[in-house]
Write a protein that holds these residues in place. Structure first.
Motif, PDB file in Angstrom:
ATOM      1  N   UNK A  70       0.969  -1.219  -0.029  1.00 38.82           N
ATOM      2  CA  UNK A  70      -0.029   0.016  -0.038  1.00 38.82           C
ATOM      3  C   UNK A  70       0.817   1.178   0.012  1.00 38.82           C
ATOM      4  N   UNK A  71       1.959   1.130   0.638  1.00 42.72           N
ATOM      5  CA  UNK A  71       2.850   2.353   0.593  1.00 42.72           C
ATOM      6  C   UNK A  71       3.490   2.660  -0.792  1.00 42.72           C
ATOM      7  N   UNK A  72       4.179   1.439  -1.205  1.00 45.01           N
ATOM      8  CA  UNK A  72       4.465   1.699  -2.683  1.00 45.01           C
ATOM      9  C   UNK A  72       3.425   2.290  -3.877  1.00 45.01           C
ATOM     10  N   UNK A  73       2.196   1.636  -3.499  1.00 46.79           N
ATOM     11  CA  UNK A  73       0.894   2.091  -4.342  1.00 46.79           C
ATOM     12  C   UNK A  73       0.955   3.555  -4.307  1.00 46.79           C
ATOM     13  N   UNK A  94      10.212   1.598  -5.147  1.00 49.68           N
ATOM     14  CA  UNK A  94      10.840   0.304  -5.402  1.00 49.68           C
ATOM     15  C   UNK A  94      11.637  -0.438  -4.284  1.00 49.68           C
ATOM     16  N   UNK A  95      11.967   0.500  -3.101  1.00 53.83           N
ATOM     17  CA  UNK A  95      12.480   0.023  -1.882  1.00 53.83           C
ATOM     18  C   UNK A  95      11.578  -0.809  -0.924  1.00 53.83           C
ATOM     19  N   UNK A  96      10.176  -0.415  -1.087  1.00 55.24           N
ATOM     20  CA  UNK A  96       9.042  -0.923  -0.285  1.00 55.24           C
ATOM     21  C   UNK A  96       8.992  -2.305  -1.128  1.00 55.24           C
ATOM     22  N   UNK A  97       8.858  -2.401  -2.260  1.00 53.63           N
ATOM     23  CA  UNK A  97       8.549  -3.616  -3.009  1.00 53.63           C
ATOM     24  C   UNK A  97       9.649  -4.548  -2.946  1.00 53.63           C
ATOM     25  N   UNK A  98      10.984  -4.194  -2.775  1.00 58.77           N
ATOM     26  CA  UNK A  98      12.246  -4.755  -2.940  1.00 58.77           C
ATOM     27  C   UNK A  98      12.324  -5.489  -1.353  1.00 58.77           C
ATOM     28  N   UNK A  99      11.829  -4.731  -0.334  1.00 57.13           N
ATOM     29  CA  UNK A  99      11.662  -5.187   1.035  1.00 57.13           C
ATOM     30  C   UNK A  99      10.546  -6.505   1.066  1.00 57.13           C
ATOM     31  N   UNK A 100       9.458  -6.364   0.466  1.00 62.52           N
ATOM     32  CA  UNK A 100       8.601  -7.261   0.301  1.00 62.52           C
ATOM     33  C   UNK A 100       9.246  -8.669  -0.281  1.00 62.52           C
TER      34      UNK A 100
END
Length: 619
Positions: A70-73, A94-100
């Protein structure tokens, strides 16, 4: 800047944990109004830098996956409002998605992956509770959705029922390509037999085989091919040959009778009815919002709407105008040519042609699961978006030049058309009365410039050579050299801007889009496959048209007989329309949430231990 914000921006897990345990408040990104002042705008950006920290997400969220999504979106959605911060916002997303993705890599067992894929939202923050993988697809988290573990999980979910059905499918990966292709062709050719067997004896061995998910997919593919074949037959059925033309010329009745409704038309009607039934079931299951998120569903809706529209028009023409009540092709053509009966039939023919195009375009989805054709379709989609952007710019430029040319030529064009209509002779040597002046009105000027973009140009419209006129008052006394010269210069400038500059720019942009697709083709193609697989796993494909209509009839008759015999409303596992498989009862919602929370705790502990080891190794 607050201590929690600074610790989160530095991604210091220990200090951040100590501050939160001490009662320091968490961050609220919505509390900062970036439009108020420069300092608030910087504070807003710093707040998002903090909430995108992996340490902050782990310590403040009960579900790190959904919080990261949700943060990345939210960051990607706000980019168009804050273009000056776009590179930074995209980097944070991209940082949030990479963390996931890094947290997903800590999954060790199939059970954990299955819980992650099926458990609903434990926070209750979404309007519709969906699994974590489905939420990643809905929020367009491509990096996470195309992670190898997610793709492998979906692939195993699809073939698991096949492995359980017969041991021969357990050796599927060892089969050569030719053997697998022959299997697919054999299944598609036998799909009518499989569907009929399922309707008559769903508990038989063949009935259970036809219930498998990938068997249903092959059946639907063959159903689309058959619909295209029926459309080809229909388009060639009403061809008017030499004999029919001679009959029309002589006015004599033709011996060959005219068929009001052909066999191909009736079959096409059944096929469209079956598609409509399937789409209604999907809308009932998914809701309109989620249904229209699928591009292929939009095409399905379009083709059904087009067919119903043309069917309604033909019905009006038959009932009120009697267009289809004649006996021969010749008399049928004469009725069509009549002014008061031509319009509904002509509009129906146009809509049916659009319906045919839509069906063939929809059938392209059959090849989307093949890597080469799938990536090509993604390239075409991106190029189409580039063309739409180009048309918007080209439209502005064309309209600007059209206004200028129309301002120069409107008087001469209007007078020329008036003389041609009233006296059949104009006052311009280069433009005869067989065609209208291209710059007489603004609409005609835009049309002339549009075709000039493709090289279809009539330069005689730019010349104003006077000719003798029937009316002395409208005769051009002297050639307007200035108007003609300026008009030609404007037309040359239009060609230079649109043809030489904008069209070459479009080619360069399309080439760049193709290159970007080549660089990211694996991820984009895999994301589209994952999206389609999740959709069809949710809706559970029914029998392919038109056999789903037979299943509907069988179900309706069974229910009617049960009601008449007063046997209650007991429902057989196979009586549901389109339900091909019986899923075991799932555990309670509370148990699933408990398992999900335990799994999240294990993943977080593994992630922290791995980061701690990496830090020690760097030292």
């Amino acid at each position: 800047m607050t201590p929690v914000m600074l610790a989160a921006m530095k991604n210091n897990y220990d200090i951040l944990e100590m501050l939160l345990q001490a009662g320091f408040p968490t961050l609220e990104t919505d509390a900062y109004q970036w439009t108020t002042s420069i300092s608030h705008a910087k504070a807003w950006l710093d707040a998002y830098r903090a909430v995108c920290s992996p340490s902050y997400i782990l310590l403040t969220s009960p579900d790190p996956f959904r919080t990261a999504f949700r943060t990345a979106k939210a960051l990607r959605d706000v980019c168009w409002k804050r273009e000056q911060y776009r590179p930074e916002l995209e980097r944070l997303a991209d940082q949030c998605e990479t963390f996931a993705c890094e947290l997903l890599e800590e999954v060790c067992t199939t059970e954990e992956l299955d819980i992650l894929g099926h458990t609903d939202d434990p926070e209750g923050m979404s309007d519709e509770s969906v699994g974590t993988l489905q939420l990643a697809v809905d929020l367009k988290q491509r990096q996470f959705a195309t992670q190898p573990l997610c793709v492998e999980y979906l692939a195993l979910s699809r073939v698991k029922e096949a492995f359980e059905f017969h041991e021969v499918f357990g050796n599927w990966e060892k089969m050569p390509v030719v053997y697998a292709a022959l299997w697919g062709i054999a299944i598609q050719l036998s799909y009518p037999l499989l569907c009929l067997t399922y309707i008559i004896a769903p508990d038989s061995r063949i009935g259970k085989f036809s219930r498998l998910h990938f068997i249903r997919e092959h059946s639907w593919n063959m159903s689309w091919f058959m619909l295209m074949a029926l459309l080809l037959i229909e388009t060639q059925y009403y061809q008017v040959g030499r004999v029919e033309l001679d009959s029309i010329v002589r006015g004599t009745p033709l011996l060959v009778p005219y068929t009001e409704v052909s066999v191909a038309q009736m079959l096409i009607m059944l096929w469209v009815a079956g598609i409509l039934l399937e789409e209604l079931q999907e809308v009932q299951h998914e809701g309109l919002g989620r249904y229209f998120r699928q591009f292929w569903n939009i095409l399905d809706f379009t083709l059904v709407a087009l067919y119903l529209a043309q069917f309604a028009l033909r019905l009006v023409a038959y009932v009120q105008l009697g267009v289809y009540n004649k006996d021969t092709v010749a008399t049928q053509w004469m009725i069509k040519a009549s002014p008061h009966t031509f319009e509904p039939v002509a509009v129906a023919d146009v809509i049916f042609s659009l319906f045919t195009i839509t069906v063939f375009m929809r059938s392209v989805s059959i090849f989307s699961h093949y890597r080469y054709l799938g990536t090509l379709m993604i390239s075409i989609g991106r190029m189409f978006a580039d063309i739409v952007h180009f048309i918007s710019m080209d439209g502005v430029v064309t309209f600007a030049f059209a206004c200028g040319l129309n301002q120069l030529y409107w008087y001469y064009g209007t007078v020329h058309e008036y003389l041609c209509e009233e006296y059949s002779k104009g006052n311009l040597k280069t433009v005869n009365c067989q065609k209208s002046h291209g710059f007489s009105t603004l609409l005609k000027t835009v049309e002339s410039l549009f075709w000039a973009t493709f090289g279809i140009t009539d330069l005689s419209m730019l010349e104003l050579n006077p000719d003798s006129s029937t009316l002395e008052a409208l005769r051009i006394m002297e050639q307007p050299v200035l108007t003609e010269t300026v008009g030609k210069l404007i037309f040359v400038l239009f060609h230079a801007m649109v043809v030489l500059v904008l069209l070459n720019l479009l080619i360069a942009i399309m080439s760049d889009s193709y290159q970007r697709t080549q660089d990211e083709k694996r991820r984009d193609w895999t994301f589209s496959i994952v999206k389609d697989m999740l959709f069809y796993m949710r809706v559970d494909l029914s029998l392919a048209p038109p056999f789903n209509l037979l299943l509907l009839v069988k179900t309706s008759v069974s229910r009617l007989l049960c009601a008449v015999c007063r046997r209650g409303n007991r429902r057989s596992p196979h009586s549901a329309i389109g339900q091909g498989s019986v899923h075991p009862s799932s555990p309670s919602q509370q148990d699933r949430q408990e398992k999900y929370k335990m799994m999240i705790d294990r993943l977080v502990n593994r992630y922290l231990l791995r980061k701690e080891r990496e830090t020690e190794n760097q030292r």
